[in-house]
Scaffold this motif. Structure first.
Motif, PDB file in Angstrom:
ATOM      1  N   VAL A  34       0.762  -1.019   0.101  1.00  0.00           N
ATOM      2  CA  VAL A  34      -0.101  -0.059  -0.054  1.00  0.00           C
ATOM      3  C   VAL A  34       0.902   1.416   0.021  1.00  0.00           C
ATOM      4  O   VAL A  34       0.651   2.047  -0.756  1.00  0.00           O
ATOM      5  CB  VAL A  34      -0.782  -0.083   1.099  1.00  0.00           C
ATOM      6  N   ALA A  35       1.798   1.300   0.924  1.00  0.00           N
ATOM      7  CA  ALA A  35       2.693   2.516   0.811  1.00  0.00           C
ATOM      8  C   ALA A  35       3.496   2.435  -0.191  1.00  0.00           C
ATOM      9  O   ALA A  35       3.677   3.871  -0.830  1.00  0.00           O
ATOM     10  CB  ALA A  35       3.872   2.226   2.183  1.00  0.00           C
ATOM     11  N   GLU A  36       3.900   1.667  -1.014  1.00  0.00           N
ATOM     12  CA  GLU A  36       4.742   1.680  -2.099  1.00  0.00           C
ATOM     13  C   GLU A  36       3.759   2.147  -3.230  1.00  0.00           C
ATOM     14  O   GLU A  36       4.247   3.010  -4.150  1.00  0.00           O
ATOM     15  CB  GLU A  36       5.456   0.274  -2.552  1.00  0.00           C
ATOM     16  N   ALA A  37       2.481   1.460  -3.413  1.00  0.00           N
ATOM     17  CA  ALA A  37       1.497   1.987  -4.479  1.00  0.00           C
ATOM     18  C   ALA A  37       1.282   3.463  -4.391  1.00  0.00           C
ATOM     19  O   ALA A  37       1.331   4.181  -5.680  1.00  0.00           O
ATOM     20  CB  ALA A  37       0.356   1.258  -4.112  1.00  0.00           C
ATOM     21  N   HIS A  78      -5.719  10.198   5.248  1.00  0.00           N
ATOM     22  CA  HIS A  78      -6.502   9.455   6.325  1.00  0.00           C
ATOM     23  C   HIS A  78      -5.908   8.273   6.880  1.00  0.00           C
ATOM     24  O   HIS A  78      -5.835   7.988   8.093  1.00  0.00           O
ATOM     25  CB  HIS A  78      -8.070   9.048   5.587  1.00  0.00           C
ATOM     26  N   LEU A  79      -5.679   7.183   6.108  1.00  0.00           N
ATOM     27  CA  LEU A  79      -5.164   5.881   6.489  1.00  0.00           C
ATOM     28  C   LEU A  79      -3.895   6.240   7.096  1.00  0.00           C
ATOM     29  O   LEU A  79      -3.547   5.083   7.826  1.00  0.00           O
ATOM     30  CB  LEU A  79      -5.002   5.196   5.301  1.00  0.00           C
ATOM     31  N   SER A  80      -3.134   7.139   6.925  1.00  0.00           N
ATOM     32  CA  SER A  80      -1.781   7.253   7.318  1.00  0.00           C
ATOM     33  C   SER A  80      -1.943   7.619   8.693  1.00  0.00           C
ATOM     34  O   SER A  80      -0.615   7.322   9.535  1.00  0.00           O
ATOM     35  CB  SER A  80      -0.896   8.330   6.755  1.00  0.00           C
ATOM     36  N   ARG A  81      -2.815   7.889   9.345  1.00  0.00           N
ATOM     37  CA  ARG A  81      -2.966   8.178  10.720  1.00  0.00           C
ATOM     38  C   ARG A  81      -2.771   6.936  11.616  1.00  0.00           C
ATOM     39  O   ARG A  81      -2.332   6.498  12.770  1.00  0.00           O
ATOM     40  CB  ARG A  81      -4.208   8.733  11.052  1.00  0.00           C
ATOM     41  N   TYR A  82      -2.988   5.443  10.795  1.00  0.00           N
ATOM     42  CA  TYR A  82      -2.870   4.319  11.542  1.00  0.00           C
ATOM     43  C   TYR A  82      -1.831   3.420  10.868  1.00  0.00           C
ATOM     44  O   TYR A  82      -1.655   2.274  11.461  1.00  0.00           O
ATOM     45  CB  TYR A  82      -4.387   3.758  11.302  1.00  0.00           C
ATOM     46  N   ARG A  83      -1.401   3.936   9.650  1.00  0.00           N
ATOM     47  CA  ARG A  83      -0.292   3.053   9.174  1.00  0.00           C
ATOM     48  C   ARG A  83       0.953   3.690   9.099  1.00  0.00           C
ATOM     49  O   ARG A  83       1.169   4.822   8.197  1.00  0.00           O
ATOM     50  CB  ARG A  83      -0.939   2.604   7.820  1.00  0.00           C
ATOM     51  N   LEU A  93       3.982   3.053   7.811  1.00  0.00           N
ATOM     52  CA  LEU A  93       4.625   3.034   6.614  1.00  0.00           C
ATOM     53  C   LEU A  93       4.109   3.823   5.587  1.00  0.00           C
ATOM     54  O   LEU A  93       4.848   4.566   4.968  1.00  0.00           O
ATOM     55  CB  LEU A  93       4.894   1.482   6.113  1.00  0.00           C
ATOM     56  N   LEU A  94       2.785   3.989   5.457  1.00  0.00           N
ATOM     57  CA  LEU A  94       2.183   4.913   4.545  1.00  0.00           C
ATOM     58  C   LEU A  94       2.257   6.291   5.021  1.00  0.00           C
ATOM     59  O   LEU A  94       2.882   7.145   4.315  1.00  0.00           O
ATOM     60  CB  LEU A  94       0.684   4.427   4.432  1.00  0.00           C
ATOM     61  N   ARG A  95       2.398   6.641   6.427  1.00  0.00           N
ATOM     62  CA  ARG A  95       2.563   7.881   6.897  1.00  0.00           C
ATOM     63  C   ARG A  95       3.819   8.559   6.375  1.00  0.00           C
ATOM     64  O   ARG A  95       4.113   9.710   6.120  1.00  0.00           O
ATOM     65  CB  ARG A  95       2.496   7.978   8.241  1.00  0.00           C
ATOM     66  N   GLU A  96       5.015   7.599   6.580  1.00  0.00           N
ATOM     67  CA  GLU A  96       6.375   7.970   6.033  1.00  0.00           C
ATOM     68  C   GLU A  96       6.403   8.175   4.671  1.00  0.00           C
ATOM     69  O   GLU A  96       7.057   9.187   4.037  1.00  0.00           O
ATOM     70  CB  GLU A  96       7.500   6.821   6.133  1.00  0.00           C
ATOM     71  N   ARG A  97       5.688   7.425   3.726  1.00  0.00           N
ATOM     72  CA  ARG A  97       5.580   7.852   2.287  1.00  0.00           C
ATOM     73  C   ARG A  97       4.801   9.030   1.969  1.00  0.00           C
ATOM     74  O   ARG A  97       5.347   9.840   1.267  1.00  0.00           O
ATOM     75  CB  ARG A  97       4.881   6.494   1.485  1.00  0.00           C
ATOM     76  N   VAL A  98       3.639   9.412   2.608  1.00  0.00           N
ATOM     77  CA  VAL A  98       2.918  10.618   2.613  1.00  0.00           C
ATOM     78  C   VAL A  98       3.802  11.875   2.849  1.00  0.00           C
ATOM     79  O   VAL A  98       4.021  12.737   2.186  1.00  0.00           O
ATOM     80  CB  VAL A  98       1.833  10.645   3.350  1.00  0.00           C
ATOM     81  N   ALA A  99       4.786  11.785   3.878  1.00  0.00           N
ATOM     82  CA  ALA A  99       5.620  12.841   4.501  1.00  0.00           C
ATOM     83  C   ALA A  99       6.836  12.904   3.336  1.00  0.00           C
ATOM     84  O   ALA A  99       7.057  14.052   3.081  1.00  0.00           O
ATOM     85  CB  ALA A  99       6.248  12.629   5.724  1.00  0.00           C
ATOM     86  N   GLU A 100       7.220  11.954   2.671  1.00  0.00           N
ATOM     87  CA  GLU A 100       8.368  11.802   1.660  1.00  0.00           C
ATOM     88  C   GLU A 100       7.800  12.713   0.362  1.00  0.00           C
ATOM     89  O   GLU A 100       8.315  13.507  -0.207  1.00  0.00           O
ATOM     90  CB  GLU A 100       8.768  10.525   1.294  1.00  0.00           C
TER      91      GLU A 100
END
Length: 210
Positions: free
Chosen positions: A64-67, A117-122, A124-131
């Motif tokens: 999910v994070a990579e996608a 929204h999902l990055s609040r709970y995930r 790995l995704l939170r890191e990707r959103v920030a990047e």
């Protein structure tokens, strides 16, 4: 010769297979949402066993994070290429706004809403959103700095100007899931007018001529 001869599968390199998995996941994320990116769903899309997907991505969270990252970077490269073709900074910025408004931009806007929204709970995704937020800031700041050097833009704080513009675009994009048919023209043009103001451009400088 019999027409029932089975076509031999072409064995892909690990790099090519991984890229295929991520690109497929990014497409599903854009069209249906990150929640639909599961190991089983991507396996079905590629007509392979789920075990092949988990070989490259042991958890759905990683995929999910990579996608998201691949989809977001594809958007950024389309809107603000790192290696820009010929043209002035003002022309490139006008093109950026032309591409980042309207229904064609709604899919990526929805993906960003979904990811934040999902990055609040995930994590790995939170890191990707920030990047990807930093990458967007960097790319737009670079264009603004080029415009300042060319004497087209006037600002002492290119980074701040970039973030101001992106915040307005994000705010407008947050309404991608709602009916905007009655939105006032001044609101629709808010990102443009903000950019013109913070960069010292005359009114209408970033409006397409055709």
């Amino acid at each position: 010769m019999s027409s029932s001869v089975q076509r031999k599968r072409i064995r892909k390199t690990p790099e090519a297979r991984r890229a295929e998995i991520v690109e497929t996941a990014a497409r599903v994320a854009l069209l249906e949402g990150l929640e639909c990116v599961t190991l089983r769903r991507i396996a079905e899309e590629l007509d392979v066993r789920p075990g092949l997907i988990s070989h490259y991505f042991p958890s759905a969270e990683e995929l999910v994070a990579e996608a998201f990252a691949i989809a977001a970077m594809g958007e950024l490269d389309a809107l603000l290429p790192a290696d820009r073709p010929e043209g002035t900074p003002t022309e490139h910025l006008a093109r950026y706004f032309a591409l980042s408004t309207g229904e064609a931009y709604d899919d990526i806007s929805r993906l960003w809403i979904n990811a934040r929204h999902l990055s609040r709970y995930r994590p790995l995704l939170r890191e990707r959103v920030a990047e990807m937020e930093r990458a967007s800031d960097d790319r737009l700041e670079g264009l603004i700095r080029d415009g300042v050097r060319a004497g087209e833009f006037r600002t002492d704080a290119p980074r701040t100007a970039a973030i101001q513009i992106l915040v307005v675009l994000d705010g407008l994009g947050a309404h991608a899931n709602t009916d905007r048919s009655d939105r006032p023209e001044a609101v629709t043009r808010m990102a443009l007018t903000t950019a013109e103001r913070v960069l010292g451009l005359p009114d209408g400088a970033l409006t397409p001529t055709s």
